[in-house]
Write a protein that holds these residues in place. Sequence first.
Motif, PDB file in Angstrom:
ATOM      1  N   GLY A  61       0.795  -1.223   0.000  1.00  0.00           N
ATOM      2  CA  GLY A  61       0.000   0.000   0.000  1.00  0.00           C
ATOM      3  C   GLY A  61       0.829   1.275   0.000  1.00  0.00           C
ATOM      4  N   TYR A  62       2.086   1.203   0.432  1.00  0.00           N
ATOM      5  CA  TYR A  62       2.956   2.376   0.321  1.00  0.00           C
ATOM      6  C   TYR A  62       3.370   2.509  -1.132  1.00  0.00           C
ATOM      7  N   GLY A  63       3.652   3.721  -1.563  1.00  0.00           N
ATOM      8  CA  GLY A  63       3.974   3.911  -2.959  1.00  0.00           C
ATOM      9  C   GLY A  63       5.172   4.805  -3.179  1.00  0.00           C
ATOM     10  N   LEU A  64       5.683   4.739  -4.391  1.00  0.00           N
ATOM     11  CA  LEU A  64       6.801   5.570  -4.828  1.00  0.00           C
ATOM     12  C   LEU A  64       6.396   6.256  -6.120  1.00  0.00           C
ATOM     13  N   SER A  65       6.920   7.438  -6.335  1.00  0.00           N
ATOM     14  CA  SER A  65       6.590   8.154  -7.555  1.00  0.00           C
ATOM     15  C   SER A  65       7.610   9.240  -7.833  1.00  0.00           C
ATOM     16  N   ASP A  66       7.658   9.649  -9.087  1.00  0.00           N
ATOM     17  CA  ASP A  66       8.443  10.810  -9.477  1.00  0.00           C
ATOM     18  C   ASP A  66       7.530  11.913  -9.993  1.00  0.00           C
ATOM     19  N   ARG A  67       6.225  11.772  -9.680  1.00  0.00           N
ATOM     20  CA  ARG A  67       5.228  12.745 -10.138  1.00  0.00           C
ATOM     21  C   ARG A  67       4.320  13.143  -8.982  1.00  0.00           C
ATOM     22  N   THR A  68       4.200  14.441  -8.754  1.00  0.00           N
ATOM     23  CA  THR A  68       3.340  14.913  -7.670  1.00  0.00           C
ATOM     24  C   THR A  68       1.860  14.678  -7.962  1.00  0.00           C
ATOM     25  N   ASP A  69       1.490  14.636  -9.240  1.00  0.00           N
ATOM     26  CA  ASP A  69       0.086  14.416  -9.586  1.00  0.00           C
ATOM     27  C   ASP A  69      -0.283  12.924  -9.589  1.00  0.00           C
ATOM     28  N   GLN A  70       0.688  12.063  -9.363  1.00  0.00           N
ATOM     29  CA  GLN A  70       0.448  10.619  -9.304  1.00  0.00           C
ATOM     30  C   GLN A  70       1.332  10.044  -8.194  1.00  0.00           C
ATOM     31  N   PRO A  71       1.003  10.336  -6.929  1.00  0.00           N
ATOM     32  CA  PRO A  71       1.894   9.974  -5.819  1.00  0.00           C
ATOM     33  C   PRO A  71       2.073   8.473  -5.597  1.00  0.00           C
ATOM     34  N   LEU A  72       1.167   7.663  -6.077  1.00  0.00           N
ATOM     35  CA  LEU A  72       1.296   6.212  -5.911  1.00  0.00           C
ATOM     36  C   LEU A  72       1.514   5.545  -7.273  1.00  0.00           C
TER      37      LEU A  72
END
Length: 101
Positions: A61-72
Amino acid sequence: MKLSHFGVISTLLCMPLIVHSQILVNEIQHANLSSITDEDGEYRDWFELYNAGTQAVFLAGYGLSDRTDQPLKWIMPDYTLQPGEFLHIWASGKDRGSGPY
């Protein structure tokens, strides 16, 4: 999914606050040209998580992203990181990790 270096670093630096300061980013390898290879023998970016706490942490359920508009953008799999355990994760877009060691 290919995470940008800055996106991975900035996202991961926030992770210890989210997981009660037990999960630490122990090591990051970006621009990997010669250190270790993935399951396909390719040099890819990777990072390593470490559970410095005394309790296991369920990472699903924790997530990683390089986009603020797609945090998960990439969701962690159903995995429990035990106390003192390391988890190696490739930032390669292949949606797999090498697991604990």
